[in-house]
Design a protein around this motif. Structure first.
Motif, PDB file in Angstrom:
ATOM      1  N   ARG A  79      -5.331   3.526  -4.327  1.00 18.13           N
ATOM      2  CA  ARG A  79      -4.146   4.368  -4.571  1.00 18.13           C
ATOM      3  C   ARG A  79      -4.024   4.879  -6.003  1.00 18.13           C
ATOM      4  O   ARG A  79      -3.503   5.970  -6.218  1.00 18.13           O
ATOM      5  CB  ARG A  79      -2.872   3.604  -4.208  1.00 18.13           C
ATOM      6  CG  ARG A  79      -2.782   3.221  -2.771  1.00 18.13           C
ATOM      7  CD  ARG A  79      -2.658   4.435  -1.898  1.00 18.13           C
ATOM      8  NE  ARG A  79      -2.666   4.055  -0.485  1.00 18.13           N
ATOM      9  CZ  ARG A  79      -3.032   4.874   0.481  1.00 18.13           C
ATOM     10  NH1 ARG A  79      -3.411   6.102   0.191  1.00 18.13           N
ATOM     11  NH2 ARG A  79      -3.019   4.472   1.731  1.00 18.13           N
TER      12      ARG A  79
ATOM     13  N   GLU B 228       1.353   4.049  -3.064  1.00 17.13           N
ATOM     14  CA  GLU B 228       1.169   5.497  -2.864  1.00 17.13           C
ATOM     15  C   GLU B 228       2.303   6.260  -3.551  1.00 17.13           C
ATOM     16  O   GLU B 228       2.072   7.227  -4.277  1.00 17.13           O
ATOM     17  CB  GLU B 228       1.134   5.804  -1.364  1.00 17.13           C
ATOM     18  CG  GLU B 228       0.983   7.255  -1.028  1.00 17.13           C
ATOM     19  CD  GLU B 228      -0.385   7.835  -1.359  1.00 17.13           C
ATOM     20  OE1 GLU B 228      -0.471   9.068  -1.500  1.00 17.13           O
ATOM     21  OE2 GLU B 228      -1.360   7.071  -1.494  1.00 17.13           O
TER      22      GLU B 228
ATOM     23  N   ASP C 254       0.833  -1.206   0.000  1.00 23.74           N
ATOM     24  CA  ASP C 254       0.000   0.000   0.000  1.00 23.74           C
ATOM     25  C   ASP C 254       0.870   1.260   0.000  1.00 23.74           C
ATOM     26  O   ASP C 254       0.648   2.187  -0.782  1.00 23.74           O
ATOM     27  CB  ASP C 254      -0.927  -0.028   1.223  1.00 23.74           C
ATOM     28  CG  ASP C 254      -1.996   1.048   1.169  1.00 23.74           C
ATOM     29  OD1 ASP C 254      -2.552   1.289   0.082  1.00 23.74           O
ATOM     30  OD2 ASP C 254      -2.280   1.641   2.222  1.00 23.74           O
ATOM     31  N   THR C 255       1.879   1.290   0.858  1.00 23.92           N
ATOM     32  CA  THR C 255       2.783   2.448   0.943  1.00 23.92           C
ATOM     33  C   THR C 255       3.535   2.639  -0.368  1.00 23.92           C
ATOM     34  O   THR C 255       3.669   3.762  -0.867  1.00 23.92           O
ATOM     35  CB  THR C 255       3.778   2.255   2.102  1.00 23.92           C
ATOM     36  OG1 THR C 255       3.030   2.066   3.306  1.00 23.92           O
ATOM     37  CG2 THR C 255       4.699   3.447   2.277  1.00 23.92           C
TER      38      THR C 255
END
Length: 159
Positions: free
Chosen positions: A144, A107, A103-104
């Motif tokens: 995202r 992003e 997820d990071t």
């Protein structure tokens, strides 16, 4: 309704116009040698070399879970090395995939794809050797990338 486009084929050969980012998940221990990375290395030496150098210099850089490295391999093609798995083996701590790290990294990829005006191309990241479930990864991509209007194509290998 998913905004992700699914196609059969090879994610290292996206057949669309414009700038493209090919995204994939790497481990956090410097290993490169199984799975989708082999397809990348067959086409371009730069992503593997950049990943290995990034890992070697990790004491002084951002190498680690959730980080993303962008390597330009052709005038309109970039490869995103995203660190989204801890180690390489399924063991007592479960499968290597780390959804929060993916997820990071997504992003960061959304930021870069937005700057480049790029579309994003990937296999089912985190779901091969990392052992993840697409039902957990797909919503991260939706959140995202798709919600920001970044076109995403996911490639399933044709037989």
């Amino acid at each position: 309704m998913s905004g992700i486009r699914y196609v059969r084929g090879d994610a290292t050969v996206p057949s669309v116009k414009g700038v493209k980012v090919i995204a994939h998940v790497c481990n956090d221990i410097g290993g490169w040698g199984k799975g989708f990375v082999l397809a990348i290395s067959r086409r371009w030496p730069e992503p593997e070399a950049a990943y290995r150098a990034w890992h070697r210099g990790r004491a002084a850089n951002d190498f680690g879970l959730g980080a993303a490295q962008f390597v330009q391999v052709e005038p309109y093609v970039w490869v995103a090395n995203m660190i989204g798995q801890r180690g390489t083996r399924t063991g007592s701590k479960g499968v290597p995939v780390r959804y929060e790290a993916i997820d990071t990294a997504l992003e960061a990829m959304a930021e870069r794809a937005g700057e480049l005006g790029a579309s994003v191309h990937m296999p089912r990241i985190g779901c091969g050797l990392a052992g993840g479930k697409w039902s957990r990864v797909e919503p991260l991509i939706e959140e995202r990338l798709i919600r920001r209007g970044i076109p995403v194509t996911v490639y399933d290998h044709g037989d």
